[in-house]
Write an enzyme that holds these catalytic residues in place. Sequence first.
Site, mmCIF file in Angstrom:
data_model
loop_
_atom_site.group_PDB
_atom_site.id
_atom_site.type_symbol
_atom_site.label_atom_id
_atom_site.label_comp_id
_atom_site.label_asym_id
_atom_site.label_seq_id
_atom_site.Cartn_x
_atom_site.Cartn_y
_atom_site.Cartn_z
ATOM 1 N N ASP A 188 -10.251 25.441 -34.792
ATOM 2 C CA ASP A 188 -10.496 24.497 -35.886
ATOM 3 C C ASP A 188 -9.716 24.926 -37.130
ATOM 4 O OD1 ASP A 188 -12.129 22.826 -34.357
ATOM 5 O OD2 ASP A 188 -13.885 24.077 -34.717
ATOM 6 N N LEU B 127 -10.438 15.112 -28.100
ATOM 7 C CA LEU B 127 -10.115 13.970 -28.966
ATOM 8 C C LEU B 127 -11.167 12.860 -28.870
ATOM 9 C CD1 LEU B 127 -6.223 13.754 -28.525
ATOM 10 C CD2 LEU B 127 -7.535 14.927 -30.299
ATOM 11 N N LYS B 128 -12.104 12.982 -27.933
ATOM 12 C CA LYS B 128 -13.264 12.056 -27.845
ATOM 13 C C LYS B 128 -12.862 10.586 -27.902
ATOM 14 C CE LYS B 128 -16.528 15.342 -29.967
ATOM 15 N NZ LYS B 128 -15.668 16.392 -30.505
ATOM 16 N N ASP C 261 -12.624 3.381 -26.729
ATOM 17 C CA ASP C 261 -11.970 2.103 -27.039
ATOM 18 C C ASP C 261 -12.136 1.208 -25.814
ATOM 19 O OD1 ASP C 261 -10.215 0.088 -28.142
ATOM 20 O OD2 ASP C 261 -9.206 1.669 -29.288
HETATM 21 O O1 C5P Z 1 -17.624 26.978 -35.330
HETATM 22 P P1 C5P Z 1 -18.488 26.502 -34.206
HETATM 23 O O2 C5P Z 1 -18.758 27.562 -33.155
HETATM 24 O O3 C5P Z 1 -19.752 25.826 -34.693
HETATM 25 O O4 C5P Z 1 -17.579 25.404 -33.492
HETATM 26 C C1 C5P Z 1 -18.070 24.588 -32.464
HETATM 27 C C2 C5P Z 1 -17.011 23.622 -32.034
HETATM 28 O O5 C5P Z 1 -17.576 22.719 -31.089
HETATM 29 C C3 C5P Z 1 -16.445 22.753 -33.153
HETATM 30 O O6 C5P Z 1 -15.078 22.472 -32.819
HETATM 31 C C4 C5P Z 1 -17.274 21.498 -33.076
HETATM 32 O O7 C5P Z 1 -16.603 20.355 -33.537
HETATM 33 C C5 C5P Z 1 -17.517 21.376 -31.580
HETATM 34 N N1 C5P Z 1 -18.695 20.597 -31.205
HETATM 35 C C6 C5P Z 1 -19.979 20.918 -31.601
HETATM 36 N N2 C5P Z 1 -21.049 20.175 -31.201
HETATM 37 C C7 C5P Z 1 -20.858 19.096 -30.434
HETATM 38 C C8 C5P Z 1 -19.567 18.747 -30.015
HETATM 39 C C9 C5P Z 1 -18.491 19.530 -30.422
HETATM 40 O O8 C5P Z 1 -20.165 21.903 -32.299
HETATM 41 N N3 C5P Z 1 -21.898 18.394 -30.036
#
Ligand code: C5P
Length: 232
Positions: free
Chosen positions: A10, A60-61, A64
């Site tokens: 990220d 990228l989820k 559409d």
């Molecule tokens: O920094 P952290 O460990 O919280 O990062 C978790 C990653 O997983 C981030 O990229 C976040 O966008 C992603 N994510 C999430 N929960 C979800 C889906 C994706 O934390 N339900």
Amino acid sequence: MGKDVIIALDFDSKEKTLAFLDSFVEEKPFVKIGMELYYAEGPAIVREIKARGHKIFLDLKLHDIPNTVKKAMAVLARLDVDMTNLHAGGTKAMMEAALEGLTRPDGTRPILIAVTQLTSTNQERMEADLLIKEPIDEVVLHYAKCAAEAGLAGVVCSPLEAGKVHEKCGDGFVTVTPGVRFADGDVGDQARVTTPAKAKEIGSDYIVVGRPITQAADPVAAYRRCVAEFVG
Ligand code: C5P
């Protein structure tokens, strides 16, 4: 399914991303590229990280109409990523079209997984904004079942839900779980968290870990600790 730790890259630029990856000399971690980095740097960053030898989950989820998702997935398949995703809320028809688009002429394709309900959506918002009145746990499991019926390989879910998803959709159905924190670490903005060891116990196939590794004083040591706890 081989268990692995996926590091969420990220970052908002190529420079920061590559500087982070440069600290890994012995290992080539599986990494996740999300919207932030992809929209900042485009497909070139995917090719560059792939060329460095990393496996890539392109997060990228997509959501559409089926035809648009199918065509977009065909383009993503050419990027040679290992895993990608879409929203199960786009319906089974969209998921089936995505799978078709993602399948390369030789029959291979990246692992395709679905997002069920985002962890930022709670029961109250789901009922008021989306007009879905069922309990959120059941909605998540129903979306997982739809993804399985559409032929997808798995879902993104909370590690706390991984066991139930396997019960409903089978042990081979992949669970990819964010929301992971070390027992002695900061929770940050994640509401429902679990440790790598607990995620292993519940049955997650892949854990996605961002800040506990990217913001650690020693990211390589933090990554190794995750692998030791989760993979063993
Ligand atoms: O920094 P952290 O460990 O919280 O990062 C978790 C990653 O997983 C981030 O990229 C976040 O966008 C992603 N994510 C999430 N929960 C979800 C889906 C994706 O934390 N339900």
